[in-house]
Structure formats: structure tokens, C-alpha cells
Design an enzyme around this catalytic site. Structure first.
Site, PDB file in Angstrom:
ATOM      1  N   LYS A  93      -2.994 -10.885  -2.355  1.00 56.50           N
ATOM      2  CA  LYS A  93      -2.220  -9.950  -3.178  1.00 56.50           C
ATOM      3  C   LYS A  93      -1.345 -10.721  -4.166  1.00 56.50           C
ATOM      4  O   LYS A  93      -0.780 -11.762  -3.797  1.00 56.50           O
ATOM      5  CB  LYS A  93      -1.380  -9.089  -2.224  1.00 56.50           C
ATOM      6  CG  LYS A  93      -0.662  -7.906  -2.836  1.00 56.50           C
ATOM      7  CD  LYS A  93       0.012  -7.084  -1.714  1.00 56.50           C
ATOM      8  CE  LYS A  93       0.807  -5.911  -2.216  1.00 56.50           C
ATOM      9  NZ  LYS A  93       1.447  -5.124  -1.139  1.00 56.50           N
ATOM     10  N   SER A 148       0.502  -0.267  -1.367  1.00 58.01           N
ATOM     11  CA  SER A 148       0.450  -0.988  -2.611  1.00 58.01           C
ATOM     12  C   SER A 148      -0.573  -2.127  -2.644  1.00 58.01           C
ATOM     13  O   SER A 148      -0.868  -2.630  -3.718  1.00 58.01           O
ATOM     14  CB  SER A 148       1.834  -1.579  -2.903  1.00 58.01           C
ATOM     15  OG  SER A 148       2.198  -2.499  -1.899  1.00 58.01           O
ATOM     16  N   SER A 203       1.855  -0.287   3.315  1.00 58.17           N
ATOM     17  CA  SER A 203       1.038  -0.770   2.184  1.00 58.17           C
ATOM     18  C   SER A 203      -0.237  -1.517   2.533  1.00 58.17           C
ATOM     19  O   SER A 203      -1.030  -1.826   1.650  1.00 58.17           O
ATOM     20  CB  SER A 203       1.871  -1.667   1.287  1.00 58.17           C
ATOM     21  OG  SER A 203       2.524  -0.874   0.346  1.00 58.17           O
TER      22      SER A 203
HETATM   23  N1  GLN Z   1       4.425   3.692  -0.168  1.00 61.83           N
HETATM   24  C1  GLN Z   1       5.462   2.782   0.175  1.00 61.83           C
HETATM   25  C2  GLN Z   1       6.397   2.594  -1.016  1.00 61.83           C
HETATM   26  O1  GLN Z   1       6.054   3.027  -2.083  1.00 61.83           O
HETATM   27  C3  GLN Z   1       4.826   1.518   0.634  1.00 61.83           C
HETATM   28  C4  GLN Z   1       5.209   0.251  -0.004  1.00 61.83           C
HETATM   29  C5  GLN Z   1       4.834  -0.976   0.751  1.00 61.83           C
HETATM   30  O2  GLN Z   1       4.554  -0.974   1.952  1.00 61.83           O
HETATM   31  N2  GLN Z   1       4.897  -2.100   0.051  1.00 61.83           N
HETATM   32  O3  GLN Z   1       7.460   2.068  -0.894  1.00 61.83           O
END
Ligand code: GLN
Length: 490
Positions: free
Chosen positions: A77, A152, A176
Site C-alpha cells: 500500500k 482504504s 481497511s
Molecule cells: N472506513 C474507515 C475510515 O474511513 C477505515 C479506514 C482505515 O481502516 N484506514 O476511516
């Protein structure tokens, strides 16, 4: 002989490399060929092709023999630093950022001679759950290009689902890894907080952030975990777990395990999901586990999302204060440093990230800190205590990762324009393991309309092995068919 490398697990690839049926060079070339075929997924921020080819050539026979990960391709990532290679966090403000340091995880994988193929797109700086907020545009779900991948860690999930690489790294602050894994029909694992070093990983919300792994096979999670779950003095939250040798200790014996399953009885859901869910529970009881349905305190359930939002937005606001365009990253002109900062940040961040900083700054401000930030931390404690009572009795707590398949991109974009009055709190349950720091894994369960649905297994902190074992048992029984790994999907 034609080799469909993309159908193979790490161990199977390793055997081919060891017996020289496949050379490291051939494998790296096959990966880039397949990546080209799936370019439309828009999952890549930066391809590392030249370096990957160079590194592949340096791998010796001895290294292949000694190390399961030697010559195995992976992607990472783009919020995880790769020394001398662009690391943008999928944000415009870091569009030119080339770190002069390496993340511990990248260093460990590279030391093991695994081949880093590409940096993958994410929702800007890890914020977002759809895969629609990367500076490079929407990431598309390989199962159906009109649908979201979830986020994400969207690019990493898409590339593993499409069989381009057998494993990928992502980060998980609030689901995420597990959400995109569920939407893309793959395995996604968030370890115990602190088990994998975050040194060199851009923070989003440090009290919740973890690095985790995507694969198509549960054993591959254990293999990668063994190589990166090491104590790291560069990360002050790093922990030395008593558990180690996850691969060696992986077994499918769930006899006598106490497993709690969330009571979904009042829930109206798709018949296919319901029957697959019931079948999975039957597998568990047939395997000798003691399974019990439990309720989760409704008030706490309703507070999950607000608590997560306040804590994560506040921490992000504070952590990302260093993204000024002055010391590093993209700088816009201005008459003085305040103006440079304002112009750089106004240009550099997307709307969604800016909204989060406003909420975060509000929650931290002197007049609101007590009623918002401090209160959220207190409620987090109550949630963790509630989970502690569950994990006192049970080895694992199982929920659905998603009940509905990945929505259409178009629908997600349209819905964002209206504020929903009804929120389905059961969609927030993946946040639980971020709040208590426990291990959590998604394994694919079934498909609905050609899109995947996932099962989520949670454990108490440091019980990563038992979670992997249950996942390994279940995934063997469920025998999920990732059609993207089939021959016909070239
Ligand atoms: N959907 C969560 C957010 O928008 C997940 C983000 C994450 O785990 N990095 O904060």
C-alpha cells in the site's frame, strides 16, 4: 508448459521455483504481464518494474532453497514507505515524496528476497472505505468493474483478488483490510495491535493503526506473518508476542473451541447469505467447536462509529499537521510560512480529508475536548471492557464482514450527496477489533450476484494463532471459488 502462476499459493510457487519448473525471472515477467492485463483496475500508483527485475536477477539458488518468500512477488500500500521510491499515500500533498528511509515491513520482506512489484492505491492517507478517494482515481473491483473494492487498502485487495500477486500489505485503522477483502473475495488479516511494526508507515490514527496482509489462502497469511511479525525498537508500540511460528502451528483442529456468533436472528438478509452463514456454523459444530449465539450491547453498538470517528479524526488532525509543504511534499507559493502552509494544504488534500480535519480539530479544541475527544475515549474503554467479557468466555467472536455485496460506484457517489437518516449499525462491527487491538480476519464465504460476501473472525489480543486456525479450518470447509483465479479469466 503453460503455468497459471496466479492460481498458486506461496508454498506452491515456492515448490515450482525450487524444482526450477519456474525461474524467478519468468515469475516476475508473468506478474507484470498479468498486471498489464488488469491495468483497468487502476490499482497501482507506482510500478517498481525496473527494480523488481533487477532484484529478481540477484536471487541465488541457495536463497530460493532456504526461504519460502524468495522471489515471491508482492505489492504494498502506498502509505508504507519504500526507500528511494515514491510513497504518496495517494494524496496530492505527497505526490513527489521519495522517502530516504525504508519501512520495517518492506525491509523485512526485501531481506527475505520477496519481490516488491508495485505501490498500490488507497483512499487518501488511509481515510475512506470505498476505494474512491485516491489521487489517482477510483479503484475498480475485479469481480465487477462497476462496483467498489472497498477501502482504504483498495489497490492491494484488487491485485490479490485478480491473482496478480499471492500477497499484499495494507493497513487497517477501522476495517481497511477486512472490508476490501470481503468485497474482493479474498483473505484479509489485521493482526494484534503492535505485532507488525509500523515504522515507516504513514500514521492515520496511531492508537488504532495496524499493518496487515491480503492473500488468497489462509496459510499464506501465516507465512507472511512469520516474516514480518517481529519486535521492532523503531516502533514504540511494537510488542513481542509469546506466539510465534504461525505457519508451523497452523492447524485445523477446532475441537473444544468456544465460539461466539453474533445473533443476527432479527436481521432480514439475502437467502444465499443466510444459508451460507448457517452452513458455516454447522461446519464449526461438526468440527467439535462449541458455538453459541450472543447479543452485543445495543447502546455500545450504536456508539461504535461515532467513537471511531472522533478518535480517528482527532488523531489524524494531529498527526497530519506535519504535512505543510514546507519540510517535504508538494509546496505551493505564499508570502510567509503561514500562507505557504495554507496554500499547500488547501491544494494538497481532498475534500473528504479536509472535512475530517475540521471535525478532528473541533473535537480537540479546548471547549469541546471534554465532551467529544475525552468522552469518546471513555466510551472506547467501555466497548473494550464489553469485548473483554466476551473473550473471557470465548476463543473467538464471529460476525459478518459484509452482509450486502460491494455496491455500485455510481450508487456510492450518489448516496454521498444525501445524509442518510437510517444507519445500519451492524455494518460497523469490524471496528471492534481496532478499538481493542485484537486480531481479526476476513475469509470469503459466498457470492451474491457475482460479488463476494465475507465472514469475520475476531479474537482477544495476542490470540492471532487461534484466529488463523479457525479461519484455516473454515476456509477448507467452505471451499470458496475465486473465479478470477480460473483459467478462463485471462
Ligand atoms: N472506513 C474507515 C475510515 O474511513 C477505515 C479506514 C482505515 O481502516 N484506514 O476511516
Amino acid at each position: 508448459m503453460k503455468i497459471n502462476y496466479h492460481q498458486l499459493s506461496i508454498r506452491q510457487l515456492h515448490e515450482l521455483l525450487k524444482t526450477k519448473i519456474l525461474t524467478p525471472d519468468q515469475l516476475t515477467k508473468l506478474v507484470y504481464k498479468r498486471l498489464e492485463q488488469f491495468k483497468k483496475l487502476n490499482a497501482v500508483v507506482t510500478s517498481l518494474e525496473q527494480n523488481a527485475i533487477k532484484q529478481t536477477k540477484l536471487i541465488t539458488e541457495q536463497e530460493i532453497n532456504d526461504n519460502l518468500l524468495a522471489a515471491i512477488p508482492f505489492v504494498i500500500k502506498d502509505n508504507i514507505a519504500t526507500i528511494n521510491f515514491l510513497t504518496t499515500g495517494s494524496s496530492k500533498i505527497l505526490a513527489n515524496f521519495i522517502p530516504n528511509y525504508d519501512s520495517t515491513v518492506n525491509m523485512l520482506l526485501t531481506n527475505n528476497k520477496a519481490i516488491n512489484i508495485a505501490k498500490t492505491a488507497l483512499d487518501e492517507l488511509g481515510m475512506g472505505g470505498d476505494g474512491l478517494y485516491a489521487a489517482t482515481g477510483h479503484v475498480l473491483n475485479p469481480w465487477n468493474l462497476k462496483h467498489i473494492t472497498g477501502g482504504s487498502s483498495s489497490g492491494s485487495a484488487a491485485l490479490v483478488a485478480a491473482g496478480i500477486v499471492p500477497f499484499a500489505l495494507g493497513t487497517d485503522t477501522g476495517d481497511s483490510i477486512r472490508k476490501p477483502a470481503a468485497y474482493c473475495g479474498i483473505v484479509g488479516f489485521k493482526p494484534t495491535y503492535g505485532l507488525i511494526s509500523r515504522n515507516g508507515v504513514f500514521p492515520y490514527a496511531p492508537s488504532l493503526d495496524t499493518v496487515g496482509i491480503f492473500t488468497n489462502h489462509v496459510e499464506d497469511i501465516a507465512i507472511v506473518l512469520d516474516s514480518i511479525a517481529l519486535f521492532d525498537e523503531q516502533d514504540f508500540t511494537s510488542v513481542q508476542s509469546k506466539e510465534k511460528n504461525y505457519t508451523k502451528n497452523l492447524n485445523q483442529n477446532i475441537e473444544g473451541k468456544n465460539i461466539a456468533i453474533l445473533n443476527y436472528n432479527d436481521y432480514q438478509w439475502n437467502d444465499i447469505v443466510k444459508s451460507s452463514f448457517d452452513e458455516a456454523i454447522k461446519h464449526l459444530t461438526d468440527g467439535g467447536a462449541k458455538v453459541q449465539q450472543i447479543e452485543f450491547n445495543k447502546e455500545l453498538l450504536q456508539s461504535l462509529l461515532p467513537v471511531y470517528m472522533i478518535i480517528s479524526f482527532a488523531e489524524a488532525t494531529s498527526c497530519h499537521a506535519n504535512l505543510t509543504g514546507i519540510n517535504f511534499g508538494v509546496r505551493k507559493n505564499g508570502k510567509n510560512y503561514q500562507e505557504i502552509m495554507t496554500n499547500s494544504r488547501t491544494f494538497g488534500f481532498g475534500d473528504m480529508v479536509k472535512r475530517r480535519y475540521i471535525i478532528g480539530a473541533y473535537a480537540l479544541s479546548e471547549n469541546h475536548q471534554e465532551e467529544l475527544f475525552n468522552k469518546a475515549k471513555k466510551v472506547r474503554r467501555l466497548i473494550v471492557e464489553h469485548l473483554n467479557t466476551i473473550f473471557k468466555k470465548y476463543d473467538a467472536f464471529i460476525i459478518m464482514s459484509n452482509i450486502n455485496p460491494a455496491p455500485k460506484i455510481k450508487d456510492v457517489l450518489e448516496q454521498k450527496k444525501v445524509i442518510k437518516s437510517e444507519h445500519d449499525y451492524l455494518e460497523d462491527l469490524l471496528l471492534l477489533s481496532n478499538l481493542n487491538g485484537g486480531p481479526s480476519i476476513n475469509i470469503p464465504l459466498t457470492t451474491v450476484n457475482g460479488l463476494s460476501i465475507g465472514f469475520n473472525i475476531n479474537g482477544a489480543p495476542f490470540n492471532d494463532q487461534v484466529i488463523l486456525n479457525i479461519a484455516s479450518f473454515l476456509s477448507k470447509k467452505i471451499n470458496f471459488n475465486n473465479k478470477l483465479l480460473g483459467d478462463d479469466h485471462e
